[in-house]
Design a protein around this motif. Sequence first.
Motif, PDB file in Angstrom:
ATOM      1  N   PRO A  86       0.797  -1.232   0.000  1.00 10.54           N
ATOM      2  CA  PRO A  86       0.000   0.000   0.000  1.00 10.54           C
ATOM      3  C   PRO A  86       0.831   1.285   0.000  1.00 10.54           C
ATOM      4  O   PRO A  86       0.313   2.350  -0.264  1.00 10.54           O
ATOM      5  CB  PRO A  86      -0.790  -0.082   1.312  1.00 10.54           C
ATOM      6  N   TYR A  95      -0.563  13.482   3.645  1.00 14.26           N
ATOM      7  CA  TYR A  95      -1.064  12.297   2.941  1.00 14.26           C
ATOM      8  C   TYR A  95      -0.341  11.054   3.446  1.00 14.26           C
ATOM      9  O   TYR A  95      -0.945  10.029   3.723  1.00 14.26           O
ATOM     10  CB  TYR A  95      -0.803  12.348   1.426  1.00 14.26           C
ATOM     11  N   VAL A 145      -1.866   7.659   5.140  1.00 13.58           N
ATOM     12  CA  VAL A 145      -1.769   6.334   4.519  1.00 13.58           C
ATOM     13  C   VAL A 145      -1.075   5.352   5.464  1.00 13.58           C
ATOM     14  O   VAL A 145      -1.534   4.230   5.667  1.00 13.58           O
ATOM     15  CB  VAL A 145      -1.023   6.405   3.169  1.00 13.58           C
ATOM     16  N   GLU A 191      -8.708  -7.960   2.492  1.00  8.51           N
ATOM     17  CA  GLU A 191      -8.514  -6.572   2.123  1.00  8.51           C
ATOM     18  C   GLU A 191      -7.722  -6.360   0.850  1.00  8.51           C
ATOM     19  O   GLU A 191      -7.477  -5.238   0.457  1.00  8.51           O
ATOM     20  CB  GLU A 191      -7.869  -5.814   3.281  1.00  8.51           C
ATOM     21  N   LEU A 248      -0.500  13.480  -4.369  1.00  7.52           N
ATOM     22  CA  LEU A 248      -1.888  13.259  -3.970  1.00  7.52           C
ATOM     23  C   LEU A 248      -2.414  11.947  -4.536  1.00  7.52           C
ATOM     24  O   LEU A 248      -2.947  11.097  -3.813  1.00  7.52           O
ATOM     25  CB  LEU A 248      -2.741  14.439  -4.452  1.00  7.52           C
ATOM     26  N   SER A 266      -0.823   9.310  -5.749  1.00  6.94           N
ATOM     27  CA  SER A 266      -0.142   8.095  -5.321  1.00  6.94           C
ATOM     28  C   SER A 266      -0.455   7.720  -3.882  1.00  6.94           C
ATOM     29  O   SER A 266      -0.558   6.543  -3.552  1.00  6.94           O
ATOM     30  CB  SER A 266       1.365   8.255  -5.478  1.00  6.94           C
ATOM     31  N   SER A 267      -0.583   8.724  -3.012  1.00 10.95           N
ATOM     32  CA  SER A 267      -0.899   8.412  -1.619  1.00 10.95           C
ATOM     33  C   SER A 267      -2.330   7.898  -1.524  1.00 10.95           C
ATOM     34  O   SER A 267      -2.598   6.894  -0.859  1.00 10.95           O
ATOM     35  CB  SER A 267      -0.743   9.644  -0.730  1.00 10.95           C
ATOM     36  N   ALA A 268      -3.229   8.608  -2.196  1.00 12.61           N
ATOM     37  CA  ALA A 268      -4.633   8.212  -2.118  1.00 12.61           C
ATOM     38  C   ALA A 268      -4.847   6.837  -2.752  1.00 12.61           C
ATOM     39  O   ALA A 268      -5.754   6.097  -2.365  1.00 12.61           O
ATOM     40  CB  ALA A 268      -5.510   9.264  -2.803  1.00 12.61           C
ATOM     41  N   LEU A 269      -3.973   6.476  -3.704  1.00 13.38           N
ATOM     42  CA  LEU A 269      -4.119   5.197  -4.386  1.00 13.38           C
ATOM     43  C   LEU A 269      -4.091   4.020  -3.411  1.00 13.38           C
ATOM     44  O   LEU A 269      -4.866   3.073  -3.555  1.00 13.38           O
ATOM     45  CB  LEU A 269      -3.002   5.029  -5.424  1.00 13.38           C
ATOM     46  N   GLY A 270      -3.183   4.084  -2.419  1.00 14.61           N
ATOM     47  CA  GLY A 270      -3.088   2.996  -1.441  1.00 14.61           C
ATOM     48  C   GLY A 270      -4.430   2.754  -0.770  1.00 14.61           C
ATOM     49  O   GLY A 270      -4.886   1.616  -0.628  1.00 14.61           O
ATOM     50  N   VAL A 271      -5.084   3.842  -0.356  1.00 10.45           N
ATOM     51  CA  VAL A 271      -6.382   3.714   0.305  1.00 10.45           C
ATOM     52  C   VAL A 271      -7.447   3.254  -0.694  1.00 10.45           C
ATOM     53  O   VAL A 271      -8.289   2.410  -0.378  1.00 10.45           O
ATOM     54  CB  VAL A 271      -6.790   5.061   0.960  1.00 10.45           C
ATOM     55  N   LEU A 307      -7.092   1.331  -3.320  1.00  8.63           N
ATOM     56  CA  LEU A 307      -6.981  -0.088  -3.675  1.00  8.63           C
ATOM     57  C   LEU A 307      -7.138  -1.020  -2.482  1.00  8.63           C
ATOM     58  O   LEU A 307      -7.719  -2.086  -2.598  1.00  8.63           O
ATOM     59  CB  LEU A 307      -5.632  -0.359  -4.346  1.00  8.63           C
ATOM     60  N   PHE A 308      -6.588  -0.624  -1.341  1.00  8.18           N
ATOM     61  CA  PHE A 308      -6.523  -1.564  -0.229  1.00  8.18           C
ATOM     62  C   PHE A 308      -7.391  -1.167   0.958  1.00  8.18           C
ATOM     63  O   PHE A 308      -7.379  -1.823   1.981  1.00  8.18           O
ATOM     64  CB  PHE A 308      -5.077  -1.706   0.255  1.00  8.18           C
ATOM     65  N   GLY A 309      -8.094  -0.049   0.835  1.00  6.82           N
ATOM     66  CA  GLY A 309      -8.755   0.487   2.025  1.00  6.82           C
ATOM     67  C   GLY A 309     -10.248   0.223   2.118  1.00  6.82           C
ATOM     68  O   GLY A 309     -10.893   0.732   3.026  1.00  6.82           O
ATOM     69  N   ASN A 325     -12.061  -2.016   3.278  1.00  3.86           N
ATOM     70  CA  ASN A 325     -12.565  -2.440   4.593  1.00  3.86           C
ATOM     71  C   ASN A 325     -11.850  -1.752   5.750  1.00  3.86           C
ATOM     72  O   ASN A 325     -12.111  -2.049   6.904  1.00  3.86           O
ATOM     73  CB  ASN A 325     -12.412  -3.952   4.758  1.00  3.86           C
ATOM     74  N   ARG A 326     -10.923  -0.880   5.422  1.00  2.18           N
ATOM     75  CA  ARG A 326     -10.136  -0.263   6.492  1.00  2.18           C
ATOM     76  C   ARG A 326     -10.667   1.099   6.900  1.00  2.18           C
ATOM     77  O   ARG A 326     -10.412   1.557   8.000  1.00  2.18           O
ATOM     78  CB  ARG A 326      -8.687  -0.091   6.050  1.00  2.18           C
ATOM     79  N   VAL A 327     -11.300   1.800   5.977  1.00  6.70           N
ATOM     80  CA  VAL A 327     -11.782   3.151   6.287  1.00  6.70           C
ATOM     81  C   VAL A 327     -13.287   3.226   6.031  1.00  6.70           C
ATOM     82  O   VAL A 327     -13.860   2.371   5.366  1.00  6.70           O
ATOM     83  CB  VAL A 327     -11.059   4.219   5.434  1.00  6.70           C
ATOM     84  N   VAL A 336     -14.714   8.149   3.618  1.00  8.19           N
ATOM     85  CA  VAL A 336     -13.261   8.371   3.561  1.00  8.19           C
ATOM     86  C   VAL A 336     -12.713   7.724   2.293  1.00  8.19           C
ATOM     87  O   VAL A 336     -11.862   8.283   1.595  1.00  8.19           O
ATOM     88  CB  VAL A 336     -12.548   7.806   4.803  1.00  8.19           C
TER      89      VAL A 336
END
Lengths: 345, 462
Positions: free
Chosen positions: A56, A326, A330, A343, B105, B107-112, B114-116, B118-120, B124
């Motif tokens: 991630p 950011y 993350v 997930e 912006l 690249s950081s948001a991408l992590g959430v 793709l993988f977020g 169930n996490r957020v 969000v």
Amino acid sequence: METFLGLDYPTWWFLVVGGLFSGYAILDGFDFGAGAWHMFFRQNKSREIALKAIDPTWHGNEVWLVIGGGTLFAGFPVFYGTLLSAMYTPFILFLLFIIFRGISIKFRNMEEMPWWRKMWDWSYSISSIMLAVLLGVVVGNVLNGMPLDENYEYIGGGFFEFLNPFSILVGITSLALFMMHGGIYLLLKTEGKLYDRLQDLLKKGIIFFIVSYLITTVYTLLYVTHLSEVFRENQALFVVPLLVFLSIANVPRLVSKKKYGWAFIFTSLTIALLFVLVAFELFPRLLLSSGIEANSITIYNAAASTKTLKIMMGFVAVGGPLVLLYSFFVYRTFWGKVKVDAESY
Amino acid sequence: MDVEILSRVQFAFTIAFHYIYPPLSIGIGLLMVVFESLYIRTKNKQYEVLAKFWTKIFAITFGIGVVTGIVMEFEFGTNWATYSRYVGDIFGSALAAEGIFAFALESSALGVLLFGWNRVKPWVHLVATLGVFLGSMFSAVWIVVANSWQQTPTGYHIVGEGMQARAEIVDFWAMVFNPSSVDRLTHVWLGAFLAGSFLILSVHAYYILKGRYVEISKKAFKITLVVATISSLAQLFTGHSSAEGVAVNQPAKLAAFEGHFDAEAPGDLYLMGWVDKENQKVTGLKIPGGLSFMLHQDFETPVTGLNAFPEEDRPSQVNAVFQFYHLMVAIGMFLIALSLFAMWQWKRGKLFEKKWLLWTFVFTAILPQLANQFGWFAAEMGRQPWVVYGLLRTSDALSKSVQANQVLFSLILFFIVYSILLLLFIYLMNKGIKNGPYDEENYDEGSLNKAIAGVVLNDINK
């Protein structure tokens, strides 16, 4: 020359670019390190967890390379042009391995066939190793200096000129450093069998780093003497290499106590301090001309106009905190040990 | 072959390949935001399925877009060192701004993204999706600003001489809002919306034809069709405005677009044609005086032609520029016609009844891609022989220290690696589309929840 808080703008920009590249080395450094260890994990499951540990966040880490490259281009265009064209082969290879590293992570889990996964595992690991080495090789060449003409244009050989003993040593040292750093990061993100295996591997990694660091240091003192001039001239600056030494020494101590969080902070600090060391060795030069010294590229003859540097300082002042925000968000979202669960996307 | 040709081929090849992906990311990103917003507003699971499905496809395009984009940033230094020194103040600033304000912006948001899932919290996650989309839009801003400055440089002055001459910023905002920035940016954005929306239309048309995922595909198709129609119509205006700007700021390029040679004569507008550069003749279907009319609303007003410029200041590949430009325009017109026709069928309630129409949509996905490529080839080849219009020649912009064998070596490597990337891209897209938005066997009318659980379980088992 105009100054800001007592320092002129090229100096500020030297600090900004240096800060960005050390940030990149710290962040993508543990990705490279994790990748370099990848094939030491024998089971598919372990490799999957090790990949998930960086999945991630590696994208966000790569941003530092993009920003670092952009600020170098804008802040020191003369240096940017000369360095990249002089180091044509290693930079092209670096870019190709950046591609392979990225797509390996992305594509590995898109198919289930064992050969598919194995192929991407190898591609990921080899790319990570090569990226770590090539970064070091470029830094080694910058430290070594190269022949330049009066227009600051590189006039040395082409294809294989970048391979010289010193830059290879720096390349191997940077691989070892990132392996130590990445190994500790993986320990923070894993548990169980993989965690135990990593503990064993890390010990070897630390020895690998310390040995290669010592050899490089001795080689530097004997053969690349212009780098230590600044420390001979100003004894107070000896504190910098001393701090590097202390920071490195602290890593095995913390690792033996299993304080991996702190150990990670100290490997990060070591990387940052090595950049400080390099900065002192170079400043105010960026690239030493190995023939006629007057042709050296310095922060003054390479810098963009003061106006541009001021505008860019504004960018960094506004954008920097945003980028940190950011990243904070993350990393907080994906904090803690990796669980292989629903997930994945 | 010399370094100049090799470097130009390498740059054209790497940028053209790169440009397959960012427009798709921007266009798909827009519809991901739409689908996810609809899900949060209506709580209808179908929109969630759509959002997740297109996120998977997006991940493939985004990944290749990023890695091939990094190549571009550093290629300025490796192959075009003189150019980099000359424009570093300006072009470099725009690239740095892109990194700081846009790429960080997305690249950081991408992590959430793709993988977020169930996490957020859902909102969000929507913010993250929006972050990725807006980041990619901002990327386009800075990249287009940088390129537009090369077309219509303003807000600078030149310092130094000979090899050490450099353009420095005098007025930052004049540099950013140079005469062509806004027209070209809107043109690029809309081109991206078209690339993304026609891909989505293509995939869902295919599902409807095959009788799979019909219900959600119809929903997705209608929503996307609205975006495609608006974008294709709006593209007409940005394109026209852009051409008017080219007429004022880069008359030699405009003359090449239409193969207009006479220095001072009314310009014709060709629907199609072939340029014979030697004899300065164009054979084809034309509206006499049409170019004059488009620019001055009068068929008689003279338009500056290629002969008004010395030979060495004109684009050398007039026919290629002409063809790229006309193909782009033709595709644009076809997209307008197709989407308006589909809207009309929708109004009559017959949108999904005509098989040939759906099949047309299946194959149309490639057309906006081609139009984007052709448009850029016309713009960049039309600017030649300049790399910065009127200031720096492409032949002077090279890296002096790089040798032909090095560039040949890298060009071959890029060719091999990018071929592998393209094959992978096609393979994975095909697989993603074949697998579809959810597992059909577990599909149970009215409870998509279960189906989603099925998809999730499948993912775990993998």
